[in-house]
Design a protein around this motif. Structure first.
Motif, mmCIF file in Angstrom:
data_model
loop_
_atom_site.group_PDB
_atom_site.id
_atom_site.type_symbol
_atom_site.label_atom_id
_atom_site.label_comp_id
_atom_site.label_asym_id
_atom_site.label_seq_id
_atom_site.Cartn_x
_atom_site.Cartn_y
_atom_site.Cartn_z
ATOM 1 N N ASN A 314 8.486 -38.206 -0.926
ATOM 2 C CA ASN A 314 8.215 -39.643 -0.821
ATOM 3 C C ASN A 314 9.144 -40.206 0.245
ATOM 4 O OD1 ASN A 314 6.223 -40.051 -2.949
ATOM 5 N ND2 ASN A 314 7.861 -39.451 -4.342
ATOM 6 N N TYR A 324 2.870 -43.001 -7.411
ATOM 7 C CA TYR A 324 3.881 -41.944 -7.532
ATOM 8 C C TYR A 324 3.295 -40.750 -8.289
ATOM 9 C CZ TYR A 324 8.164 -39.460 -8.807
ATOM 10 O OH TYR A 324 9.122 -38.480 -8.982
ATOM 11 N N ARG A 327 0.799 -38.954 -6.134
ATOM 12 C CA ARG A 327 1.467 -38.225 -5.048
ATOM 13 C C ARG A 327 2.024 -36.886 -5.514
ATOM 14 N NH1 ARG A 327 5.233 -42.468 -1.576
ATOM 15 N NH2 ARG A 327 3.559 -43.776 -0.734
ATOM 16 N N SER A 342 12.312 -37.905 -3.404
ATOM 17 C CA SER A 342 12.106 -39.301 -3.025
ATOM 18 C C SER A 342 13.335 -39.829 -2.296
ATOM 19 C CB SER A 342 11.848 -40.175 -4.266
ATOM 20 O OG SER A 342 10.683 -39.753 -4.940
#
Length: 560
Positions: A314, A324, A327, A342
């Motif tokens: 991310n 999220y 993903r 992330s």
């Protein structure tokens, strides 16, 4: 549904495009038309589904920018949510000149909020307690309010704000639109809807099961300018077979791909501006492994169905919690191991906490691997490969070549082995020294700051000298290249302060505070320096701007 199918104005569509939104979320698609019709509404959806834009876009469409009276009141349960909502509305109003948005909440300077309200604010976003304070002081006028939004109403009631909410709603005009968003529909919520709404339409988005697969999840505190370097370092350290990197905008996707390709990575882009044939070609190469890193936006990535993805990055934190989940679900498929990384900075850590709470998952903070860590990992991988080749056997011819080289030169077998290892490592070598030097530089800076703290008097003397030099520069008409100096007809006598000037320019001309240069206050006038390429925008936007009822009287003083 695309946003341009919702009948939105051109300035709002431009701002939405700048923010990287490609299509409306389910709650936005359902709620925006109802709110724009003027009808009362109950929106049932959880946090992380795009609620802020669901009410933010319609209220901006309904606001009269020429009327400086308060027209919209949005109640939020916490100061953090109020600030977050205000920031999103500011981004949506980027091309709407004259629209002012002000968050009001407890713990902040009351007098500063009162000054902001007196200057004229069309949209107020506040916590119930502080809004009540302003209503008692009559610093919030209700006569022109036509829309009231209760954001996360269930949270406000759980925090004990029911009485405040009802007192506030009782003071609103009879002709108004009341919109309520809540994740649950408890009895207390229904009592408020029955008492204060008329023929409200319910918009309900079924709760998606926000669970994540068994994937190792980590986050890193990374400055924006270091993100590409940290991404490169993590790719080198973990060496995933295939990776998907998510960005929030198409422009960021293209920029990142260019940077990764310049570093020697096999990276390609996937986003909404690409033709279908281009997307198919990229995906074919990604599945075949000739593209190792796929950089994509959320919408474009929906068609990715590749079992060998070992890592998801991310690069930008997703705007919605559901994104999220979508993903990181690209990795850890078919029983394989998967990792999700992330990158966050500052208050984005709160988004990580939201994701953990709603997805019931654990995202672990990690330190960025050092260059020594990356190097050691590379050596381990090379040596694992060497061991596998030795186990296979069939090296007799190669041993003869090494022995001949040793006999015919001054090299030892160890020298030759070390040279081969170095060559293998260099082929995958990153450019992490740059970030390493930054971290070392930061450590040195901390030591220097401690030293400076022991001699504050010298620091004060330098600042005084700098202010005097700045004042002389203003007196002599000096200005740096590319800078324009403006004169305002208000000065110390009118009680205007530097932060007032920054606030007015930022809100009226939509110029970030960091772009505003030196400010000099005189008794009868003030001077401010700004980049020359913004001068037209500033003059146009601040033509009618006022401070405490007096016109700023902005004019060009000097340009270089």
């Amino acid at each position: 549904m695309k946003f341009d199918e919702l009948g939105l104005s051109e300035p709002i569509l431009r701002a939405i495009n700048d923010m990287g939104f490609e299509e409306a979320s389910p709650i936005q698609e359902a709620a925006i038309p109802v709110m724009m019709s003027g009808r009362d509404m109950i929106g049932q959806a959880q946090t992380g589904t795009g609620k802020t834009a669901s009410f933010g876009i319609p209220v901006l469409e309904k606001v009269d920018s020429k009327n400086y009276a308060t027209q919209v009141l949005i109640l939020s349960p916490t100061r953090e949510l109020a600030i977050q909502s205000a920031e999103e509305l500011h981004r949506l109003a980027k091309y709407m000149h004259g629209v002012k948005i002000l968050p009001v909440y407890g713990g902040a300077d009351m007098m500063r909020q009162i000054r902001g309200l007196k200057d004229g604010v069309q949209i107020i976003i506040g916590t119930p307690g502080r809004v009540m304070d302003h209503l008692r002081r009559k610093t919030i006028k209700t006569e022109d309010i036509h829309t009231i939004v209760l954001d996360e109403a269930d949270e406000m009631l759980n925090m004990g704000f029911r009485e405040d909410i009802e007192t506030i709603l009782d003071q609103m005009p009879d002709e108004r639109q009341v919109v309520l968003f809540s994740a649950t529909m408890a009895k207390a919520i229904m009592d408020i809807t029955t008492k204060y709404q008329r023929d409200a339409q319910t918009v309900k988005i079924e709760r998606t099961e926000l669970t994540v697969p068994n994937i190792d999840q980590y986050y890193y505190d990374v400055r924006r300018k270091d993100k590409t370097e940290v991404l490169s370092r993590l790719v080198d350290f973990y060496a995933p077979k295939l990776s998907v990197v998510f960005c929030n905008t198409k422009a960021m996707v293209d920029q990142l791909v260019e940077n990764l390709q310049a570093r020697g990575y096999a990276a390609e882009a996937l986003h909404g501006d690409m033709k279908q044939a281009q997307r198919d070609r990229v995906m074919k190469k990604f599945r075949a492994g000739s593209v190792e890193i796929l950089v994509a936006t959320d919408v474009a990535a929906r068609g990715i169905d590749v079992d060998d993805v070992e890592a998801v990055f991310n690069y930008d934190i997703p705007r919605e919690v559901e994104y999220y989940v979508h993903r990181i679900g690209r990795t850890g498929r078919a029983g394989r191991a998967g990792r999700a990384f992330s990158f966050v900075r500052g208050k984005e850590v709160y988004k990580i906490k939201d994701i953990q709470r709603y997805c019931k998952t654990k995202i672990v903070a990690q330190n960025i691997p050092s260059m020594a860590d990356v190097q050691a990992q590379k050596v381990d991988k090379v040596m694992d490969g060497v061991g596998a080749i030795i186990d296979e056997g069939g090296l007799r011819d190669m041993i003869d070549v090494i022995e001949n080289a040793v006999n015919m030169s001054d090299y030892t077998a160890m020298d030759i082995a070390a040279a081969f290892l170095k060559k293998a490592l260099e082929s995958a070598q990153g450019s992490g020294e740059e970030l390493e030097e930054k971290h070392n530089s930061q450590a040195r800076d901390k030591g220097e700051r401690k030293h400076k703290d022991r001699d504050r008097r010298d620091g004060k003397k330098k600042r005084d000298e700098k202010r005097k030099a700045q004042s002389r520069r203003f007196d002599e008409g000096q200005v740096e290249e590319g800078i324009t100096r403006f004169r305002m007809s208000l000065g110390k006598r009118h009680k205007i302060r530097p932060n007032d000037i920054v606030r007015i320019i930022s809100s009226e001309a939509h110029i970030p505070g960091k772009a505003i240069g030196a400010i000099e206050l005189r008794d009868e006038a003030s001077f401010v320096e700004l980049p020359s390429d913004m001068s037209g925008q500033v003059l146009k936007s601040l033509k009618k701007a006022k401070f405490k009822g007096k016109k700023l009287g902005l004019e060009l003083a000097f340009r270089n």
